[in-house]
Design a protein around this motif. Structure first.
Motif, PDB file in Angstrom:
ATOM      1  N   SER A  79       0.743  -1.169   0.071  1.00  0.00           N
ATOM      2  CA  SER A  79      -0.025   0.126   0.042  1.00  0.00           C
ATOM      3  C   SER A  79       1.021   1.241   0.026  1.00  0.00           C
ATOM      4  O   SER A  79       1.874   1.368   0.439  1.00  0.00           O
ATOM      5  CB  SER A  79      -0.847  -0.104   1.081  1.00  0.00           C
ATOM      6  N   ASP A  80       0.360   2.473  -0.762  1.00  0.00           N
ATOM      7  CA  ASP A  80       1.063   3.648  -0.803  1.00  0.00           C
ATOM      8  C   ASP A  80       1.034   4.276   0.705  1.00  0.00           C
ATOM      9  O   ASP A  80      -0.027   5.058   1.142  1.00  0.00           O
ATOM     10  CB  ASP A  80       0.444   4.472  -1.737  1.00  0.00           C
ATOM     11  N   ARG A  83       0.143   8.206   1.613  1.00  0.00           N
ATOM     12  CA  ARG A  83      -1.281   8.859   1.611  1.00  0.00           C
ATOM     13  C   ARG A  83      -1.686   9.095   3.202  1.00  0.00           C
ATOM     14  O   ARG A  83      -1.168   8.527   4.127  1.00  0.00           O
ATOM     15  CB  ARG A  83      -2.102   7.905   0.818  1.00  0.00           C
ATOM     16  N   PRO A  84      -2.662   9.791   3.365  1.00  0.00           N
ATOM     17  CA  PRO A  84      -3.168  10.032   4.477  1.00  0.00           C
ATOM     18  C   PRO A  84      -3.608   8.693   5.231  1.00  0.00           C
ATOM     19  O   PRO A  84      -3.893   7.685   4.535  1.00  0.00           O
ATOM     20  CB  PRO A  84      -4.463  10.825   4.478  1.00  0.00           C
ATOM     21  N   GLU A  86      -6.108   7.466   6.780  1.00  0.00           N
ATOM     22  CA  GLU A  86      -7.380   6.769   6.531  1.00  0.00           C
ATOM     23  C   GLU A  86      -7.581   6.217   5.135  1.00  0.00           C
ATOM     24  O   GLU A  86      -8.134   5.257   4.836  1.00  0.00           O
ATOM     25  CB  GLU A  86      -8.674   7.694   6.592  1.00  0.00           C
ATOM     26  N   LYS A  87      -6.820   6.784   4.298  1.00  0.00           N
ATOM     27  CA  LYS A  87      -6.809   6.022   2.644  1.00  0.00           C
ATOM     28  C   LYS A  87      -5.874   4.765   2.875  1.00  0.00           C
ATOM     29  O   LYS A  87      -6.542   3.900   2.178  1.00  0.00           O
ATOM     30  CB  LYS A  87      -6.365   6.931   1.788  1.00  0.00           C
ATOM     31  N   ILE A  88      -4.827   4.861   3.541  1.00  0.00           N
ATOM     32  CA  ILE A  88      -3.976   3.569   3.736  1.00  0.00           C
ATOM     33  C   ILE A  88      -4.959   2.550   4.185  1.00  0.00           C
ATOM     34  O   ILE A  88      -4.940   1.489   3.735  1.00  0.00           O
ATOM     35  CB  ILE A  88      -2.757   3.820   4.366  1.00  0.00           C
ATOM     36  N   TRP A  89      -5.527   2.880   5.342  1.00  0.00           N
ATOM     37  CA  TRP A  89      -6.332   1.837   6.109  1.00  0.00           C
ATOM     38  C   TRP A  89      -7.560   1.385   5.067  1.00  0.00           C
ATOM     39  O   TRP A  89      -7.634   0.101   4.929  1.00  0.00           O
ATOM     40  CB  TRP A  89      -7.108   2.341   7.396  1.00  0.00           C
ATOM     41  N   ARG A  90      -8.301   2.337   4.380  1.00  0.00           N
ATOM     42  CA  ARG A  90      -9.188   1.646   3.500  1.00  0.00           C
ATOM     43  C   ARG A  90      -8.690   0.646   2.565  1.00  0.00           C
ATOM     44  O   ARG A  90      -9.231  -0.143   2.147  1.00  0.00           O
ATOM     45  CB  ARG A  90      -9.927   2.977   2.603  1.00  0.00           C
ATOM     46  N   ASP A  91      -7.445   1.062   1.908  1.00  0.00           N
ATOM     47  CA  ASP A  91      -6.777   0.520   0.906  1.00  0.00           C
ATOM     48  C   ASP A  91      -6.565  -1.094   1.573  1.00  0.00           C
ATOM     49  O   ASP A  91      -6.860  -2.224   0.945  1.00  0.00           O
ATOM     50  CB  ASP A  91      -5.393   1.075   0.522  1.00  0.00           C
ATOM     51  N   ASP A  93      -7.539  -2.518   4.167  1.00  0.00           N
ATOM     52  CA  ASP A  93      -9.077  -3.115   4.314  1.00  0.00           C
ATOM     53  C   ASP A  93      -9.520  -3.763   3.310  1.00  0.00           C
ATOM     54  O   ASP A  93      -9.813  -4.896   3.284  1.00  0.00           O
ATOM     55  CB  ASP A  93      -9.914  -2.276   5.004  1.00  0.00           C
TER      56      ASP A  93
END
Length: 105
Positions: A79-80, A83-84, A86-91, A93
């Motif tokens: 994962s990148d 990024r913020p 929350e975006k890392i977590w969504r990715d 997930d």
């Protein structure tokens, strides 16, 4: 988590011996420049220029081969990491749900 390829191999052997699933690795990709910046932002007394340089050297010499170990075996999730959060977590997930199905969460 393994910091040397031999530790990853040993972990796999132990998991196999105990009939457990083999581990996955999650790699948050961050440029060397960003990693260095973040290390200095921590504000720890031991985060000297020399210490950070040594950490970055350790990462490329020892951790990158572990990343390759898991990637070669199809057990690496990337994962990148720039990024913020929350975006890392969504990715992550999404990728973990896809990989693990009902076992995730």
């Amino acid at each position: 988590s393994p910091r040397h390829p031999w530790e990853a191999e040993l972990l796999d052997a132990v998991m196999k011996d105990h009939g457990r699933p083999l581990p996955l690795a999650v790699y948050l990709e961050v440029s060397a420049q960003e990693a260095t910046r973040r290390l200095f932002l921590r504000g720890r007394a031991d985060d000297t220029k020399a210490a950070v340089r040594n950490r970055m050297k350790f990462f490329s010499e020892y951790v990158v081969p572990v990343i390759r170990y898991y990637e070669k075996r199809g057990r690496l999730i990337r994962s990148d990491g720039e990024r913020p959060a929350e975006k890392i977590w969504r990715d992550l997930d999404i990728k973990l749900k896809k990989r693990l199905g009902q076992k995730w969460r």
